[in-house]
Scaffold this active site. Sequence first.
Site, mmCIF file in Angstrom:
data_model
loop_
_atom_site.group_PDB
_atom_site.id
_atom_site.type_symbol
_atom_site.label_atom_id
_atom_site.label_comp_id
_atom_site.label_asym_id
_atom_site.label_seq_id
_atom_site.Cartn_x
_atom_site.Cartn_y
_atom_site.Cartn_z
ATOM 1 N NE ARG A 265 -3.711 -2.444 2.137
ATOM 2 C CZ ARG A 265 -4.184 -3.262 3.070
ATOM 3 N NH1 ARG A 265 -3.773 -3.133 4.321
ATOM 4 N NH2 ARG A 265 -5.045 -4.200 2.750
ATOM 5 C CG PHE A 402 -3.306 -2.981 -7.763
ATOM 6 C CD1 PHE A 402 -3.613 -4.270 -8.132
ATOM 7 C CD2 PHE A 402 -2.494 -2.233 -8.599
ATOM 8 C CE1 PHE A 402 -3.142 -4.810 -9.319
ATOM 9 C CE2 PHE A 402 -2.013 -2.752 -9.792
ATOM 10 C CZ PHE A 402 -2.339 -4.051 -10.155
ATOM 11 C CD GLU A 403 -0.666 -4.016 -3.331
ATOM 12 O OE1 GLU A 403 -0.949 -5.011 -2.646
ATOM 13 O OE2 GLU A 403 0.295 -4.000 -4.107
ATOM 14 N N GLY A 404 -5.958 -4.329 -1.668
ATOM 15 C CA GLY A 404 -7.149 -4.097 -0.859
ATOM 16 C C GLY A 404 -7.886 -2.897 -1.395
#
Length: 598
Positions: A265, A402-404
């Site tokens: 993140r 992306f990334e959660g």
Amino acid sequence: MSVQHTIPKGGQFILEEVDFQSVFTPEDLNDEQKMIARMTRDFIEGEVEPHAEEIEKLNYELTVKLLRQAGELGLLGADVPEAYGGAALDKISSSLIGESMVRGGSFALSHGAHVGIGTLPIVFFGTPEQKAQYLPALTTGEKVAAYCLTEPSSGSDALGAKTTAILNLEGTHYILNGTKQYITNAGFADVFIVYAKIDGEKFTAFIVEKEFSGVSTGPEEKKMGIKGSSTCPLILEDVAVPVENVLGEIGKGHQIAFNILNVGRYKLGVGAVGTSKWAIELAVKYAKERKQFNTPIINFPLLRNKVADMTIRTYVNESMVYRTGGYLDCATANLNLETYAAAEAAKAIEEHAIEHSIVKVFASEALDFVADEGVQMHGGYGYIAEYKIEQIYRDSRINRIFEGTNEINRLLIPDTLLKRAMQGRLPLMAKLQQLQKELAGYMPPLDLSETSGLLEAETSMLASAKKIFLMVGGAAVQKYMQKIEGEQEILENLSNLLITIYALESALLRAKKTAVNRGEAAARMQVQMTQAYFRDVWSDLEAWTKETLLAVSEGDTLRTQLSILKKLLRMPPVNTIALKRSIAARIVEVEQYTAGVK
């Protein structure tokens, strides 16, 4: 408020005033770090950009070749210990590599997935034997890594994975079965970090090699953007993985998965900063060349206003990202990554998980704003693939997924804060009680009319914003208690408040630090951008707070809270049109993003 002089704990910024000298800013970069950034830009300009069109056609061979060239320059081993062939650079240096890579388009994603979520699980959580076996080849680019968490039935619910791992009768191998989806670099990766449940229950990470029998990949996904990056399913059919390839502890794969996502993140935020700067440069240069009504369109005030807004968002984003990078660097600096340091690494990375999620959300949305305005400044040409801004616009959209997803991260931010308070890691409840006593008595209107010191008004406004969050957050917790996790609209508003406060504070601290260390003249543009940003988002703070108070309070309590809110929201008027015209003039002059400090 007391002043925090040391690196704060994660989430502590909402409770205390932070010393600006403790915050890392881009103005603190040393000569070696600047040299690393230049070397990366030279590599992209000389080796990657000439092949941009071919990369976008998904040329595996070319991408792998370029990754190996990057490896020869040391651009794959920034975070790898020297004992395993890496450079063991500080986190700011590795961030600068990531920021400078973005002009390589999809290649930057292939690079980022390899050096970040692909390699870092072994760096932080591998045994010395695993590091010795895999890291040297990953550092040179001889082998490429991929990260395999998402499945067709589990995206945000990562722990709902269906991939299984069963120990064979001999006790030598785990037999893995399942499918992973949307795996970046899958088409040409040699090493996969795979998550599976041992006996269908114990969520565990494994290092899986492409050459293991039963490993295959599905077809490439046809994507909206990032077309030059490989995105395929990974298929595991009775794959025998040696027990030595279990990464970390059995049943604790979530510690690796979530902490690597935390770093991911942050790194996504770094890339968003670099891409925003690129978009500003493209838009300004185009607008200076394009003429309408016999004048370059950059001369029109509305176009300049866009330039100012794009620049302000990027300045705030950059300030947040490098502040957070400084925290990550300090948290991980004392890890001995040449040994097995999984527990220590997990603790160090997790400390600023709140800030990492804040960066991810803000950065991805700031980039989308900048990219969208960049297209608008290009007019019809912005919709044409011949112009790079069109690719930036398409490529930027994935970052909010992306990334959660940003929705998941917005829920994580206040949830993590409250859990830390319950665990005694943050004195949030004590602060709430202190504030309730302060607000219970007579509170005169916040008088900012006579503030004269540099950014003194903004400093007072920030203190008020923190009180607003504590007031509304306390009211929400008091009403819902443990059930607040089901009140997602409330949590989203609280998250938006936290994100905005961190953004405001990061911009403010950076401008103050520049003014003290470099002089007020050097800080002029940063001060202007900070003043403008405070005014731009102040009404948003009011809207989120009022909506939440109306949902959690009523009667006299609500009337009292709204009265207090009105006083806390007082601010001195500022001519933001003049501020933004000045900011835009500087950007137009230099034809690229700048924070005004040489």
